[in-house]
Design an enzyme around this catalytic site. Structure first.
Site, mmCIF file in Angstrom:
data_model
loop_
_atom_site.group_PDB
_atom_site.id
_atom_site.type_symbol
_atom_site.label_atom_id
_atom_site.label_comp_id
_atom_site.label_asym_id
_atom_site.label_seq_id
_atom_site.Cartn_x
_atom_site.Cartn_y
_atom_site.Cartn_z
ATOM 1 N N ARG A 1 30.441 33.014 -64.619
ATOM 2 C CA ARG A 1 29.678 34.199 -64.208
ATOM 3 C C ARG A 1 29.796 34.334 -62.687
ATOM 4 N NH1 ARG A 1 25.264 32.157 -68.334
ATOM 5 N NH2 ARG A 1 25.987 30.318 -67.198
ATOM 6 N N ASP B 1 29.763 35.660 -58.935
ATOM 7 C CA ASP B 1 28.796 36.497 -58.216
ATOM 8 C C ASP B 1 29.439 37.761 -57.663
ATOM 9 O OD1 ASP B 1 26.935 33.754 -56.672
ATOM 10 O OD2 ASP B 1 26.602 34.848 -58.548
ATOM 11 N N ARG C 1 30.924 27.452 -52.901
ATOM 12 C CA ARG C 1 30.607 28.140 -51.628
ATOM 13 C C ARG C 1 29.806 27.246 -50.693
ATOM 14 N NH1 ARG C 1 28.051 33.699 -53.555
ATOM 15 N NH2 ARG C 1 27.487 33.782 -51.341
#
Lengths: 268, 268
Positions: free
Chosen positions: B51, B53, B221
């Site tokens: 999923r 972002d 990230r």
């Protein structure tokens, strides 16, 4: 004290309706004039060299304007880009440099010539990341034929055959193409986003680089479309000689789409 | 006859609010489900592996769905891309390939691991054309230090320090990072749009490539942000060892922005 400033400007043409200011749509000139007006504290009018069409990009557009701001000229790029990127979220425009020019300098009238690059992705596969920056051509292009045809375009000619309707009637269509090169390279070395771990890519990148003393309306895109048709075998290289001599737009090739075109440099 | 189909999908995350279907906003899953529903003539539910972002890109996202269409599986990519690009103007999604899988196959549950690439442009200059595809870092990064720090992240660890708030409480945060490489290259060889005729470019491209059996929320990230801070000299490589052992998110670095992240591949 009022100064005359010349900017060198880079922009991604994708989300603009071209360079030229228009009411109610987002244009490069309009956006930059807003930013400069904020910076200078007075209404700024920007004179651009090339009125690029919607979707066309620039690496080295030039534009001049007069203003009374005390900001040192070397700080203007940073100041403009800061407002553009941070305040107005116009991250698709960047001032590359700024210089003070003489009182009578005009970005368009003083220009001696320009260089454009037209970029083609010649492949069945096209990374989504390049969709706004290339003309994707499926059929394999013969670059040798394209280079042969380019030979008939170089030099001083009446280029009416490469002018779209909408140019200035009565104005001379004679121009000098100083250089016209067709280069080819393997796409693996360029914009590798789409080649993650996959080795299945086939195809090549073809760049058409052209410089001249001036360009008619859509001239570079029509030359690119014509050379693509030569590369496909639809038009022979020798026929390009006759097309130029004919001064007949209907004999030349299609107008290649805007997203492959980059204004590279303006010469003074 | 109903078939279970696995798609490999590429997308430019810029104009989507992430992968996961949501009402009233444009998502990758939502857009693809619309297209597949048109193609199959019935409401399609797509199960994606990751999923991603908003703003995050994919080269090799995977998603499976069941449908009764008679279209041969090898023609599905072309059919989907045609609807996406031509009809719906969703040129930022592309189905790379489609294969039929077993009845009980599920894109997410069957996945054994994933590979991501995080892309940094380490330079004072950033071409506008890359603004949505790189994390631009101004300060020069020391890649040697980043590689040293990477050594403390490879392997099986409790990676709670690299998990953003919003993960599943009670779920184990132990994962295995199979590989973590920091590569550096000169930007002249990559995406040369911005280097028209200019030789004034300075800086480098740094890619962080990581593969593992699974990733916590924002883990890649946060690792990228941490390694950037190591490269800046804000965190020492040895400190990363202690950060991992601490399981404390507040000790790790910032969460690097989404546009530098690419889901490269999913392993089955």
């Amino acid at each position: 004290m009022e100064r005359n400033i010349l900017l060198t400007i880079e922009y991604d043409g994708t989300d603009f309706s071209g360079w030229q200011r228009q009411p109610d749509v987002r244009t490069v000139q309009g956006t930059l004039e807003s930013i400069l007006s904020r910076l200078c504290g007075s209404k700024i009018s920007l004179n651009g060299t090339s009125r690029t069409d919607a979707g066309v990009h620039a690496l080295g557009q030039r534009a001049s304007f007069r203003c009374k701001t005390a900001i040192p000229v070397e700080k203007i790029p940073f100041a403009v880009n800061n407002i553009a990127g941070e305040v107005m979220k116009d991250g698709d425009i960047k001032v590359v440099s700024a210089e003070e020019v003489s009182e009578d300098f005009h970005a368009r009238f003083n220009a001696k010539g320009k260089k454009y690059r037209y970029r083609i992705r010649n492949s069945a596969a096209m990374p989504v990341f390049l969709r706004n920056y290339r003309y994707r051509v499926w059929k394999e292009l013969d670059v040798k034929l394209m280079r042969e045809a380019a030979g008939y375009i170089r030099g001083t000619h009446d280029f009416a055959c490469f002018q779209a309707a909408g140019g200035n009637p009565g104005e001379s269509t004679v121009r000098t193409v100083h250089s016209l090169e067709v280069t080819e390279k393997s796409p693996e070395t360029d914009c590798a986003e789409s080649f993650g771990g996959r080795q299945d890519f086939q195809g090549k990148d073809i760049d058409i680089e052209i410089s001249g003393d001036g360009f008619l309306y859509n001239m570079v895109r029509i030359i690119a479309g014509t050379l693509v048709e030569v590369g496909m075998g639809k038009i022979s290289p020798e026929a390009v000689k006759h097309i130029v001599e004919s001064k007949d737009r209907t004999l030349a090739g299609h107008t290649a789409p805007p997203q492959g075109l980059f204004l590279v440099e303006v010469y003074y």
